[in-house]
Motif scaffolding. Sequence first.
Motif, PDB file in Angstrom:
ATOM      1  N   LEU A   1      -1.114   4.358  -6.160  1.00 11.54           N
ATOM      2  CA  LEU A   1      -2.145   4.352  -5.121  1.00 11.54           C
ATOM      3  C   LEU A   1      -1.722   3.580  -3.883  1.00 11.54           C
ATOM      4  O   LEU A   1      -2.276   3.780  -2.798  1.00 11.54           O
ATOM      5  CB  LEU A   1      -3.452   3.766  -5.677  1.00 11.54           C
ATOM      6  N   ASN A   2      -0.741   2.678  -4.038  1.00 11.35           N
ATOM      7  CA  ASN A   2      -0.248   1.904  -2.906  1.00 11.35           C
ATOM      8  C   ASN A   2       1.065   2.518  -2.423  1.00 11.35           C
ATOM      9  O   ASN A   2       2.066   2.505  -3.143  1.00 11.35           O
ATOM     10  CB  ASN A   2      -0.028   0.442  -3.303  1.00 11.35           C
ATOM     11  N   VAL A   3       1.049   3.059  -1.203  1.00  9.18           N
ATOM     12  CA  VAL A   3       2.210   3.778  -0.667  1.00  9.18           C
ATOM     13  C   VAL A   3       2.593   3.158   0.676  1.00  9.18           C
ATOM     14  O   VAL A   3       1.742   2.982   1.558  1.00  9.18           O
ATOM     15  CB  VAL A   3       1.895   5.277  -0.467  1.00  9.18           C
ATOM     16  N   LEU A   4       3.870   2.826   0.817  1.00  5.42           N
ATOM     17  CA  LEU A   4       4.379   2.270   2.064  1.00  5.42           C
ATOM     18  C   LEU A   4       5.419   3.223   2.636  1.00  5.42           C
ATOM     19  O   LEU A   4       6.472   3.443   2.021  1.00  5.42           O
ATOM     20  CB  LEU A   4       4.995   0.886   1.839  1.00  5.42           C
TER      21      LEU A   4
ATOM     22  N   ILE B   1      -2.296   3.703   2.275  1.00  5.82           N
ATOM     23  CA  ILE B   1      -0.991   4.041   2.832  1.00  5.82           C
ATOM     24  C   ILE B   1      -0.727   3.188   4.069  1.00  5.82           C
ATOM     25  O   ILE B   1      -1.498   3.216   5.032  1.00  5.82           O
ATOM     26  CB  ILE B   1      -0.912   5.537   3.171  1.00  5.82           C
ATOM     27  N   LEU B   2       0.349   2.443   4.014  1.00  5.99           N
ATOM     28  CA  LEU B   2       0.769   1.585   5.122  1.00  5.99           C
ATOM     29  C   LEU B   2       1.976   2.244   5.780  1.00  5.99           C
ATOM     30  O   LEU B   2       2.961   2.552   5.109  1.00  5.99           O
ATOM     31  CB  LEU B   2       1.137   0.207   4.571  1.00  5.99           C
ATOM     32  N   VAL B   3       1.900   2.484   7.088  1.00  6.09           N
ATOM     33  CA  VAL B   3       2.951   3.217   7.792  1.00  6.09           C
ATOM     34  C   VAL B   3       3.760   2.254   8.663  1.00  6.09           C
ATOM     35  O   VAL B   3       3.292   1.814   9.715  1.00  6.09           O
ATOM     36  CB  VAL B   3       2.367   4.348   8.660  1.00  6.09           C
TER      37      VAL B   3
ATOM     38  N   PHE C   1       0.125  -6.827  12.505  1.00  7.47           N
ATOM     39  CA  PHE C   1      -1.264  -6.386  12.507  1.00  7.47           C
ATOM     40  C   PHE C   1      -1.374  -4.937  12.043  1.00  7.47           C
ATOM     41  O   PHE C   1      -0.464  -4.132  12.285  1.00  7.47           O
ATOM     42  CB  PHE C   1      -1.857  -6.530  13.907  1.00  7.47           C
ATOM     43  N   VAL C   2      -2.493  -4.625  11.382  1.00 11.57           N
ATOM     44  CA  VAL C   2      -2.711  -3.282  10.850  1.00 11.57           C
ATOM     45  C   VAL C   2      -4.108  -2.787  11.229  1.00 11.57           C
ATOM     46  O   VAL C   2      -5.028  -3.580  11.434  1.00 11.57           O
ATOM     47  CB  VAL C   2      -2.570  -3.243   9.309  1.00 11.57           C
TER      48      VAL C   2
ATOM     49  N   ARG D   1     -10.001  -2.216   3.512  1.00 14.52           N
ATOM     50  CA  ARG D   1      -9.422  -1.799   2.234  1.00 14.52           C
ATOM     51  C   ARG D   1      -7.912  -1.993   2.224  1.00 14.52           C
ATOM     52  O   ARG D   1      -7.330  -2.449   1.230  1.00 14.52           O
ATOM     53  CB  ARG D   1      -9.775  -0.332   1.971  1.00 14.52           C
ATOM     54  N   ILE D   2      -7.269  -1.643   3.331  1.00 11.45           N
ATOM     55  CA  ILE D   2      -5.824  -1.826   3.442  1.00 11.45           C
ATOM     56  C   ILE D   2      -5.463  -3.307   3.358  1.00 11.45           C
ATOM     57  O   ILE D   2      -4.517  -3.704   2.664  1.00 11.45           O
ATOM     58  CB  ILE D   2      -5.307  -1.227   4.768  1.00 11.45           C
TER      59      ILE D   2
END
Length: 353
Positions: A78-81, A106-108, A164-165, A175-176
């Motif tokens: 569930l955690n995707v980078l 998802i962190l881009v 920062f996100v 949530r991120i």
Amino acid sequence: MLQTKYLVVGKGHIGLATAAYLSNQGHTVYLFSRRSSIVAQTRTIHSIGSVSPGSYLVAACSNNIYELAALNDGKLPLNVLICCRGQDIEPYARILAEYINPQMNILVFCASRFAGRVFCKVLQRLGIVKEQLPAVADVNNTPFVSRGNMEDQIRISTLTNKFFVAAQNRIMTSRIVSAYQAVFSNLWAAASVLEINLNKVNDIIHLPLLLVSLARWESGEDYNLYHNLGSRTVGLIDHLDSDRIAVGKALGVLNLIDIKSHYQIAYGTTGSSLYENMQQVGAYSNTTLCNPHHRYLVEDLPYGCFPLQVLARLAGVETPFLDSCITIGNKFLDIPLEWNAEFLELDRHQLGQ
């Protein structure tokens, strides 16, 4: 510590650094790259920098996404980078689409502006409705300074003080942050995706430096474009940054970070001028170019500066130096500039919201 599963997409230096950093904290890491890799045979990443030194195992590394999913009960973590260049966002979205879950975070990590927006747009074109999209967050900077030495070796020289996100909305941003702040203590929430994308500055730094050394770049010379950096050259970066700041002000972005403040916030530099701050970034001493397809031009111009120009046009702001950089730089690129307002589905009304 509760062990968590992570999928790292992309095996450039940021992808390797991210995989090693997570593995060092005891997490299960799957590494996906469209290219074959030495890591696929050994499952080992060697980290030789001052941050997370050592050799770390990943649970699996493959250029076959189905193979990785099969190791996780037919699903992806569930955690995707996603750690990639702008030109890779669309193909990676198509590859991952079959396994997209609305619970994914998802962190881009991508220097290109609006990479997260493009990722979501591709998913929607493939039939995933907006309500079923995962939380997809852009970042303004990477969590560490890293450099790849070999296919399975990474040097992480330092952590950035803050990055920062922001995801599609405040709920998804929260949530991120909840999903990733335990592993990245230097992660902070931004107010909006627009703020994040205006506060990306890789293109602002790289493009002027490259334009003043195009003859060396075109010849394929291996050189450090930061070596003997002069105050007049740094002044060109300041000019380009002034155009970026003008766009942000016109669009009402309240927390826009100028280029000097970027160095101070991310790297803890000090000084009254941009030149003084840039001189204090030790990682620049190892930054070399050695091919005429380097990301400082082939990514930063079409996926960084050009989308910024798109924002300027929407805001009705004149950006003479930005326009000049794009005109000159594009003479050395034989590729279309595709991330326009229509493609990004941007208009002034949406930006105001």
